[in-house]
Write an enzyme that holds these catalytic residues in place. Structure first.
Site, PDB file in Angstrom:
ATOM      1  N   SER A 178       0.668  -1.218   0.107  1.00 27.84           N
ATOM      2  CA  SER A 178      -0.014   0.124   0.114  1.00 27.84           C
ATOM      3  C   SER A 178       0.862   1.235  -0.125  1.00 27.84           C
ATOM      4  CB  SER A 178      -0.677  -0.043   1.270  1.00 27.84           C
ATOM      5  OG  SER A 178      -1.328   1.411   1.477  1.00 27.84           O
ATOM      6  N   TYR A 207      -1.706  -1.032  10.248  1.00 30.95           N
ATOM      7  CA  TYR A 207      -1.613  -1.332   8.936  1.00 30.95           C
ATOM      8  C   TYR A 207      -0.514  -1.027   7.969  1.00 30.95           C
ATOM      9  CZ  TYR A 207      -3.537  -1.324   4.139  1.00 30.95           C
ATOM     10  OH  TYR A 207      -3.726  -1.586   2.757  1.00 30.95           O
ATOM     11  N   LYS A 211       2.717  -2.846   6.192  1.00 36.03           N
ATOM     12  CA  LYS A 211       2.800  -2.715   4.622  1.00 36.03           C
ATOM     13  C   LYS A 211       4.221  -2.259   4.252  1.00 36.03           C
ATOM     14  CE  LYS A 211      -1.189  -4.174   3.275  1.00 36.03           C
ATOM     15  NZ  LYS A 211      -1.214  -5.046   2.348  1.00 36.03           N
ATOM     16  N   THR A 242     -13.216  -0.700  -2.730  1.00 39.37           N
ATOM     17  CA  THR A 242     -13.470  -2.120  -2.190  1.00 39.37           C
ATOM     18  C   THR A 242     -14.246  -2.289  -0.795  1.00 39.37           C
ATOM     19  OG1 THR A 242     -11.267  -2.260  -1.210  1.00 39.37           O
ATOM     20  CG2 THR A 242     -11.371  -2.791  -3.484  1.00 39.37           C
TER      21      THR A 242
END
Ligand SMILES: NC(=O)c1ccc[n+]([C@@H]2O[C@H](COP(=O)([O-])OP(=O)(O)OC[C@H]3O[C@@H](n4cnc5c(N)ncnc54)[C@H](OP(=O)(O)O)[C@@H]3O)[C@@H](O)[C@H]2O)c1
Length: 333
Positions: A178, A207, A211, A242
């Site tokens: 990401s 997160y 990544k 998404t």
């Protein structure tokens, strides 16, 4: 492909501006100069495994691979969601070969067992796309005691890649990371993101840290697996519409709204990396079919010692000792 100067400059400005490059504007403009599509039927007779393929970018990746003729293997944690995804693919492409496997990549022992069984079922694997992703709202640990984002994005993929090393010989590995990685440096001191180590938990930070780890891991794998002819690349999809984005980042999704790219555009580079016959080497970070820098600002630059400590951590925690290459002078973080 060598871009003319104007296209290269525009591409760079779009990348650094984030909004232009990461949204639907990115592929709309870059399509004019990015490398050609893989040939029709490029993946006929080849098997590709996509993790986290019951929805979002994973399903879009599987769709793109199936269009090129691949037999696609979809994993996810929920068998009924996988069945729905398979039906959706077959509705669009009735002749597609689609196989589903309920498998939780954050479960390291289960992933090792899955890889063993899969290698028997599929002795030659063209590619694996590590796409499964999560953004746990609270710090969550797996039954094996690992922080969930770390287990899903880093430790599980390591177990799976090395478990499939034999079938993957001569093949490809794609790690879906990401742009969020740009905001974090490699934290080798506290990879499990414990409160004692780093203060209050933040979902976005947890997160993004993992990544960043994926970027480093892809380079380490590329070096380590080169002897087996396995080419490894990471890619980031930009900002795509998404369930993961709308559920985990509802305010961002509402703000970005119509600017978000669709899932197929987000998945495009993963499909291209798995299928292209272009000579693209190994170990790159890609976005919209172009190699990108691993650092937006110097914030991401870590030391060789950090990389070595991280590599040791991954191997120790997974019990999967890589072959040894990449340990002495690993890539920058
Ligand atoms: N969308 C974006 O704009 C964006 C931007 C940057 C990076 N990414 C990356 O792209 C990847 C896909 O994101 P997305 O937006 O498509 O997310 P998503 O809509 O939430 O889909 C995630 C997929 O991963 C599966 N999954 C989650 N945990 C899993 C596990 N432990 N084992 C196996 N499968 C698991 C989910 O299925 P189950 O829940 O049924 O298991 C689902 O199919 C992620 O790695 C994400 O970090 C996305």
């Amino acid at each position: 492909m060598v871009l003319n100067r104007a296209a290269a400059a525009l591409d760079w400005v779009m990348d650094k501006s984030l909004v232009l490059g990461y949204t639907r504007v990115g592929p709309a403009l870059r399509r004019a100069w990015w490398p050609h599509d893989p040939a029709p039927g490029a993946l006929v007779g080849r098997h590709v495994l996509v993790t986290g393929a019951s929805g979002g970018l994973g399903l879009a990746t599987a769709r793109g691979l199936a269009r090129l003729g691949a037999t696609v293997h979809l994993t996810g944690r929920d068998a009924s969601r996988l069945d729905t995804a398979r039906s959706a693919l077959l509705e669009e492409q009735p002749l597609a070969e689609v196989v589903t496997h309920a498998a939780d990549v954050s479960d390291l022992a289960g992933t090792a067992e899955f890889a063993r069984a899969f290698a028997v079922e599929v002795p030659r694997l063209h590619a694996v796309v590590h796409n499964a992703g999560v953004m746990p709202p609270q710090r969550t640990t797996t039954p094996e005691g690992h922080e969930l984002a770390l287990a899903t994005h880093v430790l599980g993929p390591h177990v799976l890649t090395y478990g499939l090393r034999g079938p993957l010989a001569g093949g490809r590995v794609v790690l879906v990371t990401s742009g969020g990685a740009y905001g974090q440096r490699l934290d080798a001191d506290d990879p499990e993101y414990t409160e004692a180590g780093r203060g209050a938990y933040s979902a976005v930070t947890a997160y993004a840290r993992t990544k960043r780890m994926q970027l480093v891991l892809a380079e380490l794998w590329a070096r380590d697996l080169d002897a087996d002819g396995i080419r490894v690349h990471s890619m980031h999809p930009g900002w795509a519409d998404t369930p993961g984005v709308t559920d985990s980042l509802p305010r961002f999704a509402a703000l970005a709204g119509p600017l978000l790219r669709d899932a197929d555009s987000g998945a495009d580079t993963a499909v291209w990396l798995a299928a292209t016959s272009d000579a693209i080497g190994t170990g790159g970070l890609w976005h919209d079919r172009r190699r990108r820098s691993r650092h937006y600002l110097p914030v991401g630059v870590g030391t060789a010692e950090d990389v070595e400590a991280f590599w040791r951590f991954v191997r120790d925690e997974t019990g999967v000792p890589a072959s040894g290459a990449g340990r002495d002078d690993g890539p920058g973080a």
